[in-house]
Design an enzyme around this catalytic site. Structure first.
Site: not given
Length: 150
Positions: A78-80
């Protein structure tokens, strides 16, 4: 490396209407990676998660680890998690590692957590549009950043 860990009674990941991961009692681990992350971050973070005492003992006190519980885990990239919201209202993801750097670190993290838990774990699919469902137990949600370990 930054993780959001959620203690769950069930969790699953679906990609294009196809369920690719499903667990009952255990942890849903959302993993964010930056370019500066290394094997040292992976080793430290995996060990921390494996031994984190966030499951209830017989007295209802959070005193047991996922290893003690023989729980399962799902890891989802989850890059966010590395979003910057300092300027304006549209988050910037410039701090998140690009796939060519992030994928090998993600895969190494999965291997390390499997080693530390002593069992295979399930995963989402890096870069896919995933639908993640969970029933948070407690609720218990812990955020850990490997860069804040000292």
């Amino acid at each position: 490396m930054k993780v959001v860990i959620q203690r769950v009674t069930k969790a699953s990941v679906t990609i294009e209407n196809n369920k690719v991961a499903s667990i009952s009692n255990g942890l849903l681990i959302l993993l964010g990676i930056i370019d500066e992350d290394s094997q040292e971050d992976i080793t430290w973070l995996s060990n921390k998660i494996a031994n984190l005492r966030i499951f209830n003992d017989e007295n209802g006190v959070m005193n047991k680890s996922i290893i003690d519980e023989k729980g399962d885990a799902i890891v989802v990239s989850q890059f966010t998690l590395h979003a910057s919201t300092k300027k304006g209202n549209r988050p910037s993801y410039i701090n998140a590692a690009k796939p060519d750097a992030a994928i090998p670190l993600y895969e190494a993290f999965v291997k390390q957590i499997e080693k530390d838990l002593g069992k295979p774990i399930q995963t989402g699919q890096f870069g896919a549009d995933m639908k993640v469902e969970l029933l948070n137990d407690g609720p218990v949600t812990i955020i850990i950043d490997s860069k804040n370990r000292v």
